[in-house]
Design a protein around this motif. Structure first.
Motif: not given
Length: 278
Positions: A198-207
């Protein structure tokens, strides 16, 4: 659960309603549901969606659904069985029947309305208007050919829209609503609902995506995913004949034991006892 039967290969049911008069039900046929005007809630296989003017839904024989009408709604239901598209006018396949077969065998119930683009919606509603007019002249020459061609065109437009829906479409929107929609669309694919993915899809860091989601919704990302999955499973247990093993497999559990353990953790009951209570 009641199952509605279609005694002809094809019909159109156009009506207005202020309250929904039918209990949750299945069909023996396929249904394209047009929302001409009005708004409310459409529940399909335990998934709940807002509906509004212009929306189009596609249901198969094993889908179960009902509506909650907020504003007076004008519906149009196109009902048909497999014989309509399998033997359409005696024409050669030329590839279109395989596309339609894939469309009708692909689960679309977790997506809500299949068409988001206004122009695509307008095309479908225009085809519907022509189809309804032709249906009034069902004894006229070439009626079956014209009817099948119009229905085929509708199905091909629905297929184009359904098959063009990809995760990339959500990457341009970093809102919590986009994340919620992505989760609903991929609830049967656990590998696409990991924090890292999900972090990769939405361009966020996992945390950060976890913090962002909790700030916007009030609950953790993992908790929301599990709760949404459990709600869908409850509907399966109440309304479908699937075995526990089949439900576990559908929702991506590694085995039935893991499925039962998680269900009990969140509901306080085993899947078997939950199903028996009805």
């Amino acid at each position: 659960m009641k199952r509605y039967i279609l005694h002809t290969p094809f019909n159109i049911y156009h009506f207005e309603a202020t309250t929904w008069q039918h209990a949750v039900h299945k069909h023996t046929y396929f249904e394209i549901i047009f929302i001409i005007r009005g708004n409310g809630i459409h529940t399909i296989n335990g998934n709940t969606y807002d509906y509004t003017e212009g929306d189009v839904f596609l249901l198969g024989p094993e889908d179960y659904h009902d509506f909650v009408i907020r504003e007076p709604t004008e519906f149009c239901f196109i009902r048909f069985n497999e014989s309509v598209y399998r033997h359409s006018s005696g024409e050669k396949d030329n590839g279109w029947q395989s596309i339609v077969k894939t469309l009708l065998s692909t689960s679309s119930q977790s997506r809500g309305t299949l068409v988001a683009d206004k122009q695509e919606k307008q095309k479908l509603h225009n085809l519907l208007a022509v189809l309804e007019e032709e249906n009034k002249r069902d004894q006229a020459p070439y009626f079956t050919i014209i009817r099948d061609s119009l229905l085929r065109s509708m199905l091909m437009i629905l297929a184009r829209n359904l098959f063009s829906q990809t995760p990339a479409r959500t990457q341009t929107n970093d809102s919590a609503e986009a994340i919620l929609m992505y989760i609903r669309q991929h609830i049967y694919q656990p590998d696409k609902l990991t924090i890292d993915h999900l972090a990769d899809v939405f361009h966020y860091a996992p945390a950060y995506i976890s913090l962002f989601f909790k700030k916007q919704t009030g609950e953790s990302l993992k908790q929301y995913i599990v709760k949404h999955k459990i709600k869908l499973i409850e509907a399966r247990l109440l309304y479908s004949p699937l075995t526990l093993a089949e439900i576990a497999d559908e929702f991506g559990y590694t085995d039935e034991s893991h499925f039962c353990k998680q269900f009990r953790k969140y509901t306080g009951q085993t899947p078997g006892s939950f199903r028996k209570r009805t």
